[in-house]
Design an enzyme around this catalytic site. Structure first.
Site, mmCIF file in Angstrom:
data_model
loop_
_atom_site.group_PDB
_atom_site.id
_atom_site.type_symbol
_atom_site.label_atom_id
_atom_site.label_comp_id
_atom_site.label_asym_id
_atom_site.label_seq_id
_atom_site.Cartn_x
_atom_site.Cartn_y
_atom_site.Cartn_z
ATOM 1 N N SER A 433 0.959 -1.166 0.022
ATOM 2 C CA SER A 433 0.007 -0.009 -0.053
ATOM 3 C C SER A 433 0.934 1.094 0.001
ATOM 4 O O SER A 433 2.089 1.203 0.585
ATOM 5 C CB SER A 433 -1.038 -0.107 1.249
ATOM 6 O OG SER A 433 -1.914 0.945 1.159
ATOM 7 N N PRO A 434 0.371 2.344 -0.486
ATOM 8 C CA PRO A 434 1.149 3.637 -0.597
ATOM 9 C C PRO A 434 1.410 4.079 1.046
ATOM 10 O O PRO A 434 0.457 4.082 1.647
ATOM 11 C CB PRO A 434 0.040 4.750 -1.228
ATOM 12 C CG PRO A 434 -0.546 3.653 -2.062
ATOM 13 C CD PRO A 434 -0.904 2.317 -1.318
ATOM 14 N N GLN A 512 1.144 6.776 -7.143
ATOM 15 C CA GLN A 512 -0.227 7.440 -6.570
ATOM 16 C C GLN A 512 0.214 8.898 -6.808
ATOM 17 O O GLN A 512 0.882 9.433 -5.988
ATOM 18 C CB GLN A 512 -0.476 7.075 -5.273
ATOM 19 C CG GLN A 512 -1.745 7.653 -5.037
ATOM 20 C CD GLN A 512 -1.802 7.138 -3.344
ATOM 21 O OE1 GLN A 512 -1.223 7.954 -2.432
ATOM 22 N NE2 GLN A 512 -3.124 6.373 -3.013
ATOM 23 N N TYR A 594 -7.526 15.126 1.081
ATOM 24 C CA TYR A 594 -6.750 15.816 0.115
ATOM 25 C C TYR A 594 -7.518 16.639 -1.007
ATOM 26 O O TYR A 594 -8.705 16.605 -0.865
ATOM 27 C CB TYR A 594 -5.719 14.991 -0.181
ATOM 28 C CG TYR A 594 -4.536 14.279 0.590
ATOM 29 C CD1 TYR A 594 -4.170 15.188 1.466
ATOM 30 C CD2 TYR A 594 -4.494 13.014 1.039
ATOM 31 C CE1 TYR A 594 -3.355 14.663 2.636
ATOM 32 C CE2 TYR A 594 -3.670 12.456 1.893
ATOM 33 C CZ TYR A 594 -3.128 13.353 2.956
ATOM 34 O OH TYR A 594 -2.299 12.744 3.809
ATOM 35 N N ARG A 642 -8.203 5.941 -5.718
ATOM 36 C CA ARG A 642 -8.364 5.615 -4.026
ATOM 37 C C ARG A 642 -9.400 6.391 -3.698
ATOM 38 O O ARG A 642 -9.500 7.788 -3.850
ATOM 39 C CB ARG A 642 -7.095 5.826 -3.268
ATOM 40 C CG ARG A 642 -7.210 5.813 -1.831
ATOM 41 C CD ARG A 642 -6.319 5.564 -1.042
ATOM 42 N NE ARG A 642 -5.712 4.147 -1.066
ATOM 43 C CZ ARG A 642 -5.128 3.669 -0.052
ATOM 44 N NH1 ARG A 642 -4.620 4.585 0.846
ATOM 45 N NH2 ARG A 642 -4.585 2.630 0.045
ATOM 46 N N ARG A 736 1.230 -1.545 7.093
ATOM 47 C CA ARG A 736 2.275 -1.812 8.249
ATOM 48 C C ARG A 736 2.741 -3.211 8.170
ATOM 49 O O ARG A 736 4.051 -3.444 8.620
ATOM 50 C CB ARG A 736 1.417 -1.600 9.791
ATOM 51 C CG ARG A 736 1.175 -0.168 9.925
ATOM 52 C CD ARG A 736 0.406 -0.179 11.234
ATOM 53 N NE ARG A 736 0.066 1.395 11.350
ATOM 54 C CZ ARG A 736 -1.162 2.197 10.944
ATOM 55 N NH1 ARG A 736 -2.134 1.608 10.118
ATOM 56 N NH2 ARG A 736 -1.154 3.516 11.223
#
Length: 787
Positions: A433-434, A512, A594, A642, A736
């Protein structure tokens, strides 16, 4: 009532009051009396001893083991009464799917209460039936301990709501508890698709002998029913319940209607009720479980949806823990603190599983188009407590059949099957994942990024994603974010992609692209997340002039038409550079508050022009950016988006909105949706838990038939296999776990004994492809004595 509960353990035996004569309250009374016969224990129950609600109760082997050790007398009595079964039958559009090895045990609730009544009476507990208990405050004045086991509608909890601080959530389905006078041969789930909507039946046997307190009757043809009895719960969404007219039927009419709806399951036999009424499930959570010397137990403290069968189990386990803590601790105050500390984590875990199961049934119509075996697998794993791995242990034949339907070659776990997006074929379903690293200088990815992303590419994932790469200096989150607004940055990224393609062939790398919007100009995460820079802040832009944290973050400037055009062109320019860097996939970041996410959410978009107001307008600018990027991005390379599928805040984006947002991006050419949640407003209230964001991805996948990437607290390869096989996601992105172990995917393959092409070890690493040997622990022990 004493405010602290800190009275020392008295020299005289404890006086204990129990409010509520359900299984939890009775069992607590029996245990506390058994542990010290000198104690004075009194139970108040407002109903008659033979007056009970519901029909059968389910207890796990773990709970029964605790009862066996705590009170063998009760355990032996229960053991003689239990009906046990291993199978789960799932009915789906004319198919009956069976999974075995589940190990349930149930008995009649009335019989359970009789056993506990007898045990309490034999131990000398005072039982007051048909008697309202005095208020807990009065009982506390002359008792050392007051146990409030007075159920989901607890008067004790409500009387001291300022201390317990309860939160009660009423859910979207109506259900009714009924019984059938024959024993089902397994746990049964059945679906009825009606003109009004979907209705479901949950049924299980609780008696193998004659139906308790009910004379066996005859069926439609006059033949006697088989012996035994079963609990039957009928459930449906509130709007379905009303559309079907159940809101206008009395209990008798409702019971007859339910029997007709599920006549095939019941063999044409009737159902019966015991003052049964339609109700909506209520989840009870309390900030505290004790007040002075008064403590909540069972449903008064917490509830868990009936679909995981844990209500009585939790109450009995509460009783076990409370009795043990009273015995072990020197004061009542310390006992109640220890009790809550022991039980709360267990209860919260169970409530998370119950919430996942509850929501699955609330949204059951979104699962019905799945193939029968996948539907059954999805149902069995809905709470996340049953997974692919433990279902394989329980029933390998069923699991093998689901894997074959999924397309797994022999010996290949679901996560190691390939997946195609446009011209890109991913060799497995694992995505790194980013993850923002915050170590760039002037937007340039450096050696850290090469090693960070290169290591994870060598680690076997099918797709490795960059962090959010910003399209302009003003679009950065922090001064240490990477970018793609210069050719120098593009050259640095080309170094990373070349390493991945050369040294980890078969691994795809995606970029991304994003713009921070109102969440920019902040410090690095470990220096103060979302905190503005101490100096050198740059001006922010957003959909509306709303700061992320009022009084903390700066007020952004609302983008005008010229500003939107400039930002759109910045995205397109960054996408051209990304194509030249040889990235395999591009993801447009429209989540987490964002810039583009800020246009989508009604909490952050207060515009009154063509880009604000209804969802159609709020989508306009993000779609303009998507179109501009898609136009310059190579045709054969996939593009994903996303999304934050919910804002976790009142008035924000809803799951229903997210489906429409996804639909719009798919119509414009998105190949897949990367479905996340939240981080849009600071006062969000997420419901964290294992794989907690996955239901939002599944909803979009089910509604649109579009590939989805699931993210959020997916931590084990068993989770990944379970999500894929259940049809909840097509790809799983983990963050993680890949920070903890860059070779997470290769280790997952080794742990599953998979050595196929979807997880090849790089040639220099092959010597480490087996788990290193450890010190022996299985050697024969020396014989020290002769028998």
């Amino acid at each position: 009532m004493p405010a602290t509960g800190a009275r020392p353990a008295p020299a005289a035996p404890l006086r204990i009051a129990v409010v509520g004569g359900g299984p939890g309250g009775l069992y607590a009374a029996a245990l506390l009396k058994r542990l010290d016969p000198a104690r004075e224990v009194t139970v108040w129950e407002r109903n008659a001893p033979d007056d009970t609600f519901g029909f059968g109760v389910v207890l796990s082997d773990e709970t029964l083991g605790g009862i066996e050790h705590a009170d063998p007398v009760v355990y032996r009595a229960l053991q003689n009464e239990f009906v046990r079964w291993d199978d789960v039958h799932v009915g789906h559009r004319g198919h009956l799917l069976t999974s075995t090895g589940h190990g349930f045990a149930a008995l009649g609730r009335r019989r359970l209460l009789e056993i506990l009544h007898d045990r309490c009476a034999g131990l000398g507990v005072r039982l007051n039936f048909r008697t309202e208990a005095p208020p807990a405050a009065e009982l506390a004045a002359d008792h050392d301990l007051v146990i409030a086991a007075d159920g989901v509608h607890s008067a004790t909890r409500e009387a001291h709501a300022d201390v317990f601080r309860p939160q009660v959530t009423t859910h979207r389905c109506r259900y009714i508890w009924l019984a059938a006078d024959f024993a089902l041969d397994a746990f049964r789930f059945e679906i009825a698709e009606t003109e009004h909507g979907v209705m479901q039946l949950h049924g299980y046997p609780f008696s193998a002998g004659p139906a308790p307190d009910h004379r066996p009757s005859t069926g439609p043809a006059g033949s006697p029913y088989p012996l035994g009895a079963s609990t039957v719960i009928v459930e449906m969404r509130e709007e379905v319940w009303r559309a079907a007219g159940f809101d206008e039927l009395d209990a008798t009419e409702s019971t007859a209607r339910c029997a007709k709806l599920f006549a095939d399951v019941l063999g044409g036999r009737p159902l019966r009720s015991h003052r049964s009424t339609w109700t909506a499930f209520r989840t009870v959570v309390n900030a505290r479980w004790s007040h002075g010397t008064t403590v909540l137990l069972g449903d008064a403290a917490h509830t868990a949806h009936f679909s995981i069968g844990s209500g009585t189990k939790l109450a009995v386990e509460d009783a076990l823990a409370l009795a043990a803590c009273v015995e072990e601790q020197p004061t009542i105050a310390e006992a109640l603190t220890a009790y809550e500390a022991e039980r709360r984590p267990v209860v919260e875990s169970t409530q998370r599983a119950a919430a996942a199961s509850l929501r699955w049934f609330e949204e059951i119509d979104g699962h019905l188009d799945q193939p029968p075996r996948q539907f059954a697998f999805n149902l069995l794993t809905r709470s996340r407590r049953v997974t692919h791995d433990n279902l394989r242990l329980r029933d390998p034949r069923f699991t093998d059949s689901v894997e074959r339907d999924f397309g797994c070659p022999p010996g290949t776990p679901p996560m190691f099957t390939p997946f195609r997006l446009r011209g890109l074929t991913l060799r497995n379903r694992v995505v790194v994942s980013p993850m923002d690293m915050y170590v760039a200088e002037d937007g340039l990815p450096g050696d850290f990024h090469l090693v960070h992303l290169g290591a994870r590419a060598l680690g076997g994932a099918g797709l490795v994603m960059t962090e959010m790469v910003c399209v302009s200096p003003e679009g950065r989150i922090t001064p240490a974010c990477t970018g793609l607004w210069t050719d120098e940055q593009a050259a640095a990224w080309s170094r990373v992609t070349a390493f991945v393609h050369t040294q980890a062939p078969g691994t795809a790398i995606g970029v991304q692209l994003g713009h921070s919007g109102r969440k920019g100009s902040t410090r690095r995460m470990w220096e103060g997340i979302d905190q503005p820079l101490p100096e050198g802040n740059w001006p922010l832009t957003a959909a509306s002039p709303l700061p992320y944290r009022p009084g903390v973050n700066q007020v952004p400037r609302a983008l005008d038409r010229a500003g939107m055009t400039a930002v759109r062109e910045e995205f397109a320019a960054a996408a051209r550079r990304a194509a030249g860097c040889d990235f395999d996939l591009l993801e447009l970041h429209c989540a987490h508050g964002y810039l583009l996410s800020g246009f989508l959410s009604p909490l952050t978009n207060h515009r009154d022009d063509a880009y604000g107001g209804p969802l159609e307008n709020r989508l306009r600018f993000p779609l303009e950016v998507f179109d501009a990027v898609r136009e310059v991005w190579p045709e054969d390379r996939p593009m994903t988006v996303r999304l934050s599928a919910t804002d976790w805040a009142d008035g924000g984006t809803t799951p229903e909105d997210s489906v429409e947002i996804a639909r719009a991006f798919v119509a414009h050419g998105a190949d897949a949706l990367d479905v996340s949640t939240g981080q849009v407003v600071p006062d969000e209230r997420p419901e964290y838990g294992r794989s907690y964001q996955t239901p939002y991805a599944e909803r979009i996948r089910g509604a649109l038939g579009v590939p989805v990437v699931a993210v959020g607290a997916i931590s084990s390869w068993d989770d990944v296999n379970s999500l894929l096989l259940a049809g909840r996601a097509d790809l799983c992105a983990l963050a993680r776990p890949h920070l903890y172990d860059p070779h997470w995917t290769l280790h997952a393959a080794a742990e599953q004994n998979y050595q196929g092409p979807a997880a090849p070890w790089p040639a220099p690493y092959r010597a480490g492809s087996r788990t290193p040997p450890a010190g022996r622990t299985d050697a024969p022990k020396p014989r020290l004595t002769l028998n």
